[in-house]
Design a protein around this motif. Structure first.
Motif, PDB file in Angstrom:
ATOM      1  N   GLY A 194       7.462  -3.683  -7.302  1.00 57.05           N
ATOM      2  CA  GLY A 194       7.556  -2.449  -8.088  1.00 57.05           C
ATOM      3  C   GLY A 194       6.653  -2.475  -9.306  1.00 57.05           C
ATOM      4  N   GLU A 195       6.615  -3.604 -10.000  1.00 57.05           N
ATOM      5  CA  GLU A 195       5.732  -3.741 -11.176  1.00 57.05           C
ATOM      6  C   GLU A 195       4.273  -3.609 -10.774  1.00 57.05           C
ATOM      7  OE1 GLU A 195       6.344  -4.279 -14.545  1.00 57.05           O
ATOM      8  OE2 GLU A 195       8.451  -3.907 -14.102  1.00 57.05           O
ATOM      9  N   LEU A 196       3.907  -4.235  -9.668  1.00 59.36           N
ATOM     10  CA  LEU A 196       2.519  -4.184  -9.204  1.00 59.36           C
ATOM     11  C   LEU A 196       2.138  -2.774  -8.767  1.00 59.36           C
ATOM     12  CD1 LEU A 196       2.558  -7.549  -7.258  1.00 59.36           C
ATOM     13  CD2 LEU A 196       1.318  -7.086  -9.387  1.00 59.36           C
ATOM     14  N   GLU A 197       3.058  -2.080  -8.117  1.00 57.52           N
ATOM     15  CA  GLU A 197       2.783  -0.699  -7.722  1.00 57.52           C
ATOM     16  C   GLU A 197       2.624   0.199  -8.950  1.00 57.52           C
ATOM     17  OE1 GLU A 197       6.005   0.136  -5.068  1.00 57.52           O
ATOM     18  OE2 GLU A 197       5.082  -0.975  -3.409  1.00 57.52           O
ATOM     19  N   ASP A 198       3.467   0.004  -9.951  1.00 55.36           N
ATOM     20  CA  ASP A 198       3.338   0.772 -11.200  1.00 55.36           C
ATOM     21  C   ASP A 198       1.991   0.495 -11.869  1.00 55.36           C
ATOM     22  OD1 ASP A 198       5.840   1.920 -10.856  1.00 55.36           O
ATOM     23  OD2 ASP A 198       6.833   0.609 -12.306  1.00 55.36           O
ATOM     24  N   ALA A 199       1.577  -0.769 -11.875  1.00 55.64           N
ATOM     25  CA  ALA A 199       0.285  -1.131 -12.467  1.00 55.64           C
ATOM     26  C   ALA A 199      -0.858  -0.455 -11.725  1.00 55.64           C
ATOM     27  CB  ALA A 199       0.107  -2.649 -12.472  1.00 55.64           C
ATOM     28  N   ALA A 200      -0.775  -0.423 -10.399  1.00 54.86           N
ATOM     29  CA  ALA A 200      -1.817   0.226  -9.601  1.00 54.86           C
ATOM     30  C   ALA A 200      -1.897   1.710  -9.916  1.00 54.86           C
ATOM     31  CB  ALA A 200      -1.542   0.002  -8.111  1.00 54.86           C
ATOM     32  N   ARG A 201      -0.734   2.350 -10.030  1.00 49.76           N
ATOM     33  CA  ARG A 201      -0.721   3.774 -10.416  1.00 49.76           C
ATOM     34  C   ARG A 201      -1.371   3.953 -11.786  1.00 49.76           C
ATOM     35  NH1 ARG A 201       4.588   3.144  -8.808  1.00 49.76           N
ATOM     36  NH2 ARG A 201       4.975   3.914  -6.704  1.00 49.76           N
ATOM     37  N   GLY A 202      -1.057   3.064 -12.704  1.00 52.89           N
ATOM     38  CA  GLY A 202      -1.623   3.141 -14.045  1.00 52.89           C
ATOM     39  C   GLY A 202      -3.133   2.973 -14.062  1.00 52.89           C
ATOM     40  N   LEU A 203      -3.669   2.276 -13.076  1.00 56.06           N
ATOM     41  CA  LEU A 203      -5.117   2.095 -12.957  1.00 56.06           C
ATOM     42  C   LEU A 203      -5.769   3.213 -12.151  1.00 56.06           C
ATOM     43  CD1 LEU A 203      -5.153  -1.756 -12.340  1.00 56.06           C
ATOM     44  CD2 LEU A 203      -6.035  -0.573 -14.369  1.00 56.06           C
ATOM     45  N   GLY A 204      -4.954   4.164 -11.679  1.00 58.28           N
ATOM     46  CA  GLY A 204      -5.487   5.320 -10.965  1.00 58.28           C
ATOM     47  C   GLY A 204      -5.333   5.292  -9.459  1.00 58.28           C
ATOM     48  N   ALA A 205      -4.699   4.281  -8.911  1.00 56.80           N
ATOM     49  CA  ALA A 205      -4.564   4.187  -7.457  1.00 56.80           C
ATOM     50  C   ALA A 205      -3.503   5.158  -6.946  1.00 56.80           C
ATOM     51  CB  ALA A 205      -4.199   2.769  -7.058  1.00 56.80           C
ATOM     52  N   ARG A 206      -3.768   5.693  -5.772  1.00 64.64           N
ATOM     53  CA  ARG A 206      -2.778   6.534  -5.101  1.00 64.64           C
ATOM     54  C   ARG A 206      -2.304   5.903  -3.805  1.00 64.64           C
ATOM     55  NH1 ARG A 206      -5.537  12.346  -5.522  1.00 64.64           N
ATOM     56  NH2 ARG A 206      -5.510  11.983  -3.294  1.00 64.64           N
ATOM     57  N   ARG A 207      -2.955   4.795  -3.430  1.00 61.43           N
ATOM     58  CA  ARG A 207      -2.585   4.088  -2.205  1.00 61.43           C
ATOM     59  C   ARG A 207      -2.732   2.587  -2.454  1.00 61.43           C
ATOM     60  NH1 ARG A 207      -1.287   4.787   2.764  1.00 61.43           N
ATOM     61  NH2 ARG A 207      -2.067   3.515   4.472  1.00 61.43           N
ATOM     62  N   MET A 208      -1.761   1.815  -1.945  1.00 64.55           N
ATOM     63  CA  MET A 208      -1.810   0.367  -2.031  1.00 64.55           C
ATOM     64  C   MET A 208      -2.048  -0.176  -0.626  1.00 64.55           C
ATOM     65  SD  MET A 208      -1.354  -2.109  -4.354  1.00 64.55           S
ATOM     66  CE  MET A 208       0.022  -2.037  -5.502  1.00 64.55           C
ATOM     67  N   VAL A 209      -2.956  -1.139  -0.523  1.00 64.86           N
ATOM     68  CA  VAL A 209      -3.228  -1.802   0.747  1.00 64.86           C
ATOM     69  C   VAL A 209      -3.138  -3.309   0.527  1.00 64.86           C
ATOM     70  CG1 VAL A 209      -4.658   0.070   1.672  1.00 64.86           C
ATOM     71  CG2 VAL A 209      -5.738  -1.774   0.358  1.00 64.86           C
ATOM     72  N   LEU A 210      -2.986  -4.034   1.623  1.00 61.89           N
ATOM     73  CA  LEU A 210      -2.951  -5.494   1.544  1.00 61.89           C
ATOM     74  C   LEU A 210      -3.251  -6.069   2.907  1.00 61.89           C
ATOM     75  CD1 LEU A 210      -0.063  -6.995   2.790  1.00 61.89           C
ATOM     76  CD2 LEU A 210       0.812  -5.328   1.161  1.00 61.89           C
ATOM     77  N   ASN A 211      -3.634  -7.345   2.903  1.00 67.37           N
ATOM     78  CA  ASN A 211      -3.807  -8.073   4.145  1.00 67.37           C
ATOM     79  C   ASN A 211      -3.031  -9.370   4.026  1.00 67.37           C
ATOM     80  OD1 ASN A 211      -5.737 -10.389   3.297  1.00 67.37           O
ATOM     81  ND2 ASN A 211      -6.734  -8.538   2.505  1.00 67.37           N
ATOM     82  N   THR A 212      -2.574  -9.863   5.161  1.00 67.84           N
ATOM     83  CA  THR A 212      -1.822 -11.111   5.171  1.00 67.84           C
ATOM     84  C   THR A 212      -1.975 -11.765   6.535  1.00 67.84           C
ATOM     85  OG1 THR A 212       0.282 -12.131   4.525  1.00 67.84           O
ATOM     86  CG2 THR A 212       0.402 -10.095   5.828  1.00 67.84           C
ATOM     87  N   ARG A 213      -1.276 -12.848   6.714  1.00 73.30           N
ATOM     88  CA  ARG A 213      -1.319 -13.583   7.977  1.00 73.30           C
ATOM     89  C   ARG A 213      -0.010 -13.383   8.731  1.00 73.30           C
ATOM     90  NH1 ARG A 213      -2.542 -18.665   4.923  1.00 73.30           N
ATOM     91  NH2 ARG A 213      -0.673 -19.370   6.004  1.00 73.30           N
ATOM     92  N   LEU A 214      -0.085 -13.517  10.030  1.00 74.21           N
ATOM     93  CA  LEU A 214       1.106 -13.350  10.857  1.00 74.21           C
ATOM     94  C   LEU A 214       2.159 -14.414  10.580  1.00 74.21           C
ATOM     95  CD1 LEU A 214      -0.548 -12.339  14.256  1.00 74.21           C
ATOM     96  CD2 LEU A 214       0.688 -10.866  12.651  1.00 74.21           C
ATOM     97  N   ASP A 215       1.740 -15.628  10.198  1.00 76.74           N
ATOM     98  CA  ASP A 215       2.711 -16.704   9.959  1.00 76.74           C
ATOM     99  C   ASP A 215       3.466 -16.541   8.647  1.00 76.74           C
ATOM    100  OD1 ASP A 215       0.241 -17.381   8.602  1.00 76.74           O
ATOM    101  OD2 ASP A 215       1.001 -19.419   8.344  1.00 76.74           O
TER     102      ASP A 215
END
Length: 164
Positions: free
Chosen positions: A110-131
């Protein structure tokens, strides 16, 4: 309520707590990938030139999560598509094992999403591994859905996105 004991602060990536958390993060994900403990030299190499300097405004932010004052986790937000881009990438999300199951991961997200909004982002993306099944469960539990790959790399198996 466990959430009341969590605090989050933006920090430079080279503070003692942030540095230790970044090492623990890399140790955790590398050890799981290699199916053996990572060496100190491997951790040092993995953290060298890893792009973490971009996790400062206006291109991003880095957070340290604390549980009852103890450094417990971290996470970063990196703006994509340039400074005025609408996408932010979630990166280096990690809770030390001793602090898992206490509600911190969702609160950190939630904090990271709020920070992204504060920086102007309207969409959050990420990549990770299956394991990294715990991470994948966390993201889907918080509304992230699988998306087509937006980047490539040797340690990327699955991509997620969420409207902010």
């Amino acid at each position: 309520m466990a959430r009341m004991t969590w605090t989050f602060s933006t920090e430079r990536v080279d503070t003692p707590d942030a540095s230790a958390l970044r090492r623990d993060y890399y140790d955790d994900v590398a050890s799981r990938y290699w199916k053996r403990p990572a060496t100190e030299a491997e951790i040092d190499e993995g953290l060298t030139n890893d792009g973490v300097e971009l996790l400062t405004p206006p291109t991003g932010q880095f957070f340290v999560a604390r549980y009852e004052g103890k450094a417990a986790g971290c996470g970063g937000v990196l703006m994509l598509d340039g400074e005025r881009g609408e996408r932010a990438e979630l990166t280096r999300v990690f809770l030390r094992h001793a602090f898992r199951g206490l509600g911190g991961a969702g609160a950190l997200l939630g904090e990271l999403e709020d920070a992204a909004r504060g920086l102007g982002a309207r969409r959050m993306v990420l990549n990770t591994r299956l394991d990294l099944v715990e991470a994948r469960a966390l993201y889907t539990r918080h509304g992230y859905e699988e998306i087509p790959a937006y980047c490539t790399g040797p340690y990327m198996d699955i991509w997620y996105g969420k409207q902010l």
